[in-house]
Design an enzyme around this catalytic site. Structure first.
Site, PDB file in Angstrom:
ATOM      1  CG  ASP A   1      -0.075  -0.257   2.966  1.00  0.00           C
ATOM      2  OD1 ASP A   1       1.369  -0.783   2.799  1.00  0.00           O
ATOM      3  OD2 ASP A   1      -0.621   0.868   4.054  1.00  0.00           O
TER       4      ASP A   1
ATOM      5  CD  GLU B   1       3.844   0.855   6.673  1.00  0.00           C
ATOM      6  OE1 GLU B   1       4.906   0.658   7.253  1.00  0.00           O
ATOM      7  OE2 GLU B   1       3.717   1.432   6.351  1.00  0.00           O
TER       8      GLU B   1
END
Length: 784
Positions: free
Chosen positions: A496, A549
């Site tokens: 991400d 994350e």
């Protein structure tokens, strides 16, 4: 003749007033239109790829013979058609001297047409709150604007798009795909993943069914190149709109509602959701072979999108479905537009994350006679040479979307989005060298937190093509492994990025893209090393691309911690190819809510909820910093609600705490401020972590640095990474973080990575991995 769009839109609304201002079924009144800003679409120069798409001259007025409305069996009107070899005045409306045009009618289809009565009026969609404004997307270098022909496709203006936190898919599906039904479940799956979905419905089959049901021949024009196009004079547009609103759109709504989805359907012209520009007069061929100029053909290109109205609808409904035609701001009948191009323009205007153009073949075929000849990857300008017929418009639409948006674009099929072997992916920028291909493609696929599924699926397929065992796990993580021995080295990256992606591009020798530094460069290197490493029989190399994350949940890392034990871990985070990160500060995150009795702010000694919150946050901050003087703190969000009896203010207070800080002491210090009018919630309490320089893992990196002639830096960073999450239970496992790129560019509009920096880090990582596997003894801290 102006066609009135006086039929209701259909939609399963929640409640509230319609944001569209649609007319009622009798045409006797008009609902009040809500005020919306329009996103202006600029011209774009792309070579016209199909015949018959010439745009109208500014201010041109369409003309036509209205007798066809009273007599459906009448031949095509001739008042809008003139001979190309004669002056315009030579062809008077209704005169016998007007040349005859070649009219063909579509033969009746065998499928029994559905009922064509107008659908019942449904509840109006609710008025929704516009999503909170977030940081505007970065400014990127745009090619100089050139004067474009009026029939050129369109591009989105630079006005910032107010983005939702949820990803947006634009999916174009034609009648044949919609009839098969499978696409509806795939749309429902996207909604289940948390996405907003804008479906653009084609209507060829629905139009045929409607015309058959009303017993009306469908007029066509024969073009000079031999193609045949549907003839759309003003009076014909009434029936075209009817076909969408009585056949195609109700069927879409019915299928999606059966899956439990909230659905809004409308032709794009309704309420001015999309407006367009009429094409130039069209050259056609008469039945006698004469060249004719057709001036009343109501076809065009989309030019303006009601961004605010569509954004509100996308927040209110699970699926918004639009179809041609679009409105003509100059007045007159609506304009028929190509549905694929409409989808591409909507993608750019709304800042969509993903565009899928679903077709009946396995993507774009290099040989139409060979069903399996899918072209898997296409760069700008490459797809057109393989496209014929309707596929030309899909390729054209893909090119428009690549130029005007940061979305990842694919033509998929047959009639599905779920089969990777039937995808043609369009990549907007080409890598300058073959070894930069994976990095470039990863950067081109948007993967903002909670929208990692497309990138995970692409990388899993990339791995499988290279003989690597790969899958996407229950959390959404990419998991790729080679080797089956007991010694496991884990390379943990993340899929991400933070929000606000823009079109990736190689510029001045560097790759500019959201996530190029944090941390797609790291993940690409992990996968390249995995693909080429020599794995001993007693060892296993595992790469995980974790989800979420960049947000506090760290969903992917917690899943890894509890399911994929390892003997050593390299975290993929950027610090530069010459730096090894030994640890990170921890994260202590609070939600603090303060409340006060409602009252006038002008009262004596009045204290508002924000006043109270500011005071409480200051006291909590002082208490926590007394326990951890080296911690960093910031209020990252504040919200205020004014109720009838009490007002509340809520703030999110973040602390970055050093590795030695006692998190339980910090918790006690913060919770000590809770009371009747103050609520304190601990959202995250992850300790900091720092390893020493004596572990076997650090030593193999040190030797790799020496081999590369690099004098390394060893740092403990004040940010937080997935290392901290693993360290909460993996107490004796050696961990470091390593990756290319300047971390000062993380989360900025200047994010970019240098190819030599990327290559240096990859070479050094490969050496370190090789050295770790060459160790004769199992490293300390084995979890097996």
């Amino acid at each position: 003749m102006t066609t009135r769009l006086d039929r209701p839109v259909t939609g399963g609304a929640r409640s509230g007033a319609s944001p569209l201002g649609t007319r009622n079924t009798t045409g006797e009144g008009t609902a009040e239109k809500h005020t919306v800003r329009k996103q202006t679409i600029e011209k774009q120069t792309i070579e016209k790829q199909t015949a018959g798409e010439a745009s109208a001259q500014p201010g041109a007025t369409a003309t036509g013979n209205a007798t066809a409305l009273a007599n459906p069996s009448a031949t095509a009107p001739v008042s809008g058609i003139a001979s190309a070899t004669a002056p315009a005045s030579a062809t008077a409306p209704g005169t016998a001297s007007a040349p005859a045009i070649a009219i063909t009618t579509t033969p009746p289809i065998t499928t029994t047409p559905p009922t064509t009565s107008a659908p019942p009026t449904t509840s109006a969609p609710p008025t929704t709150t516009t999503p909170p404004t977030t940081t505007t997307p970065p400014t990127t270098t745009t090619p100089p604007t050139t004067s474009a022909p009026q029939d050129s496709p369109v591009s989105v203006s630079s006005r910032p798009v107010v983005r939702s936190v949820r990803p947006l898919y634009v999916v174009k599906a034609g009648s044949a795909t919609l009839d098969r039904g499978g696409i509806h479940k795939e749309l429902a799956d996207l909604v289940a993943r948390g996405a907003r979905v804008l479906l653009v419905a084609g209507g060829a089959t629905g139009i045929e069914r409607h015309y058959e049901a009303i017993g009306r021949p469908m007029p066509h024009l024969r073009l000079a190149n031999g193609d045949s196009v549907r003839y759309c004079p003003p009076e014909e547009m009434t029936h075209l709109v009817d076909a969408y609103e009585r056949v195609t759109l109700p069927a879409v709504e019915r299928e999606l509602r059966a899956l439990g989805l909230r659905v809004f359907t409308s032709v794009a012209a309704r309420g001015g959701l999309v407006t367009g520009r009429a094409n130039r007069p069209l050259k056609a061929v008469s039945g006698e072979g004469r060249t004719l100029v057709v001036r009343d053909h109501r076809a065009g290109v989309p030019t303006d999108v009601d961004v605010d109205g569509l954004t509100a609808l996308l927040e209110a409904y699970d699926v918004v479905c639009l179809s041609p035609p679009v409105a003509d701001p100059a007045g007159g009948a609506p304009l028929n537009v190509d549905a694929d191009v409409l989808a591409a323009v909507l993608t750019g205007a709304l800042g969509a994350d993903h565009l899928r153009l679903v077709t009946g073949t396995a993507g774009l075929l290099t040989d139409p006679a060979v069903p399996g000849s899918t072209l898997y990857d296409a760069y700008p300008g490459e797809g057109a040479k393989y496209a014929g017929g309707r596929m030309r418009q899909k390729v054209r639409a893909a090119e428009i979307a690549m130029k005007d948006s940061g979305a990842d674009v694919a033509i998929t099929g047959p009639h599905t989005m779920s089969e990777p072997s039937g995808w043609t992916r369009f990549w907007r920028t080409k890598e300058p060298a073959a070894d930069l291909g994976l990095l470039t493609r990863i950067a081109c696929v948007p993967s903002v937190s909670r929208d990692e599924a497309e990138l995970a699926a692409y990388l899993a397929e990339w791995c499988r093509e290279r003989g690597i065992d790969a899958h996407v796990d229950e959390a959404g993580n990419l998991v790729a492994t080679r080797g089956g021995g007991p010694r496991r080295l884990l390379l943990l990256g993340h899929l991400d990025t933070v929000p606000h992606h823009w079109p990736a591009e190689w510029r001045d020798g560097e790759l500019w893209a959201r996530g190029s530094v944090d941390a797609k460069g790291c993940l690409a290197n992990f996968l390249e090393v995995l693909a080429h490493a020599d794995i001993p029989e007693d060892a296993q190399l595992c790469v995980v691309g974790a989800v979420e994350e960049e947000i506090s949940s760290s969903k992917g890392a917690f899943h890894v911690r509890d399911r994929y034990p390892a003997d050593a871990v390299v975290i993929g985070e950027p610090s530069g190819s010459g730096t090894l990160t030994l640890g990170y500060f921890g994260l202590f995150k609070l939600r603090v809510t303060a409340s006060v009795a409602s009252g006038h702010s002008a009262g004596m000694d009045a204290v508002s909820a924000p006043d109270h919150l500011i005071d409480v946050l200051g006291r909590i901050r002082a208490s926590v910093l007394a326990q951890a003087p080296d911690a960093l703190s910031a209020v990252i969000d504040v919200r205020v609600e004014n109720g009838r009896e009490r007002g509340t203010a809520t703030g999110i207070l973040n602390f970055r705490v050093p590795p030695k800080a006692d998190v339980e002491a910090l918790r006690a210090a913060a919770l000590g401020h809770a009371g009747d009018d103050v609520r304190v919630e601990v959202l995250r309490a992850t300790p900091g972590h720092a390893g020493g320089r004596s572990s076997a893992l650090v030593k193999v990196f040190t030797r790799a640095f020496a081999q590369a002639g690099i004098r390394p830096r060893f740092v403990v960073k004040k940010g937080t990474s997935d290392m901290n999450t693993l360290a909460t239970t993996w107490h004796d496992v050696p961990m470091v973080a390593y990756g290319p790129g300047d971390s000062a560019l993380d989360h900025t509009d200047e994010e970019r990575i240098d190819p030599m920096e990327y290559r240096t880090a990859r070479t050094l990582l490969a050496d370190a991995v090789h050295r770790w596997f060459a160790l004769s003894d199992l490293p300390e801290g084995s979890r097996r």
